[in-house]
Motif scaffolding. Structure first.
Motif, PDB file in Angstrom:
ATOM      1  N   LEU A  54      83.979 -12.113  32.384  1.00 27.10           N
ATOM      2  CA  LEU A  54      84.174 -11.963  33.826  1.00 27.10           C
ATOM      3  C   LEU A  54      84.097 -10.514  34.304  1.00 27.10           C
ATOM      4  O   LEU A  54      84.270 -10.252  35.493  1.00 27.10           O
ATOM      5  N   VAL A 102      91.707 -19.584  39.978  1.00 25.14           N
ATOM      6  CA  VAL A 102      90.287 -19.280  40.194  1.00 25.14           C
ATOM      7  C   VAL A 102      89.403 -20.448  39.764  1.00 25.14           C
ATOM      8  O   VAL A 102      89.616 -21.046  38.694  1.00 25.14           O
ATOM      9  N   TYR A 121      85.684 -21.130  38.591  1.00 25.26           N
ATOM     10  CA  TYR A 121      84.611 -20.330  37.986  1.00 25.26           C
ATOM     11  C   TYR A 121      83.581 -21.266  37.377  1.00 25.26           C
ATOM     12  O   TYR A 121      83.902 -22.094  36.527  1.00 25.26           O
ATOM     13  N   TYR A 124      76.114 -17.842  38.098  1.00 23.29           N
ATOM     14  CA  TYR A 124      77.581 -17.772  38.118  1.00 23.29           C
ATOM     15  C   TYR A 124      78.155 -17.730  39.534  1.00 23.29           C
ATOM     16  O   TYR A 124      77.619 -17.063  40.426  1.00 23.29           O
ATOM     17  N   VAL A 145      82.245 -17.547  41.434  1.00 26.02           N
ATOM     18  CA  VAL A 145      83.706 -17.598  41.437  1.00 26.02           C
ATOM     19  C   VAL A 145      84.170 -17.815  42.874  1.00 26.02           C
ATOM     20  O   VAL A 145      83.539 -17.347  43.825  1.00 26.02           O
TER      21      VAL A 145
END
Length: 199
Positions: free
Chosen positions: A34, A85, A87, A166, A168
């Motif tokens: 991350l 979170v 993700y 990706y 988040v």
């Protein structure tokens, strides 16, 4: 201690409902994965940890969803900042690098002196609630569908970052209950599906 065991029990049940697996304890190996996200790279001298991981992935590793509690000790006071979170890594995402966060007075002042912010004329509430930045404005505009802009026009206080495969998505400083995590999952999946439309 009973409170922690209760959270584990609730998240075990939630994982069953969402067809995910639940892993208690710390999962700090994810911090390296991350590090390219602003949320997790800031305050590199401060202690960080990841706990209470819910996960779903397919057999070919084309899709990997994680929901977890992220904790960071902040400043001299050592007061922890904690948030839950969403993700996701998915081959269905080919995202431009972007950062979405609630717009503050300082952001508005920055716009006066020419700091970047991507606004949408047809969605003034979105532009009033959020600061959206990134390196490729045309590509970002392509990915932010009308449905997604409407979602964020109504939903306030969210942070999101995307790049490549990706994504988040979270609300800063909010450690969520199992019931709230289910809502985070539903909203995170909606954001993912809308962003994937632009791919």
């Amino acid at each position: 201690m009973p409170k922690r065991r209760n959270r584990q029990s609730e998240l075990t049940e939630l994982a069953r409902q969402l067809d995910m697996t639940y892993h208690a304890g710390e999962h700090n190996e994810l911090l390296g994965e991350l590090r390219d996200f602003r949320t997790f790279s800031r305050g590199f001298r401060h202690r960080k940890k990841i706990r209470h991981l819910l996960r779903r992935q397919d057999g070919m590793l084309d899709y990997d969803l994680k929901i977890f509690d992220f904790h960071r000790l902040k400043g001299k006071s050592k007061r922890p900042i904690s948030q839950t979170v969403f993700y996701l890594r998915s081959k269905d995402l080919v995202l431009p690098q972007f950062w979405l966060r609630p717009e503050t007075v300082l952001h508005k002042l920055g716009e006066i002196i020419g700091q970047e912010d991507i606004d949408f004329v047809r969605f003034p509430k979105f532009s009033g609630h959020y600061r959206l930045t990134g390196d490729d404005e045309v590509f970002i505009r392509h990915h932010f569908t009308e449905e997604l802009l409407h979602f964020f026009s109504v939903e306030k206080g969210w942070y999101a970052e995307g790049v490549g495969y990706y994504l988040v998505f979270f609300q800063k400083g909010k450690l969520l209950s199992a019931k709230q995590i289910k809502k985070l999952y539903e909203k995170g999946m909606y954001v993912y599906q809308e962003l994937a439309k632009g791919t």
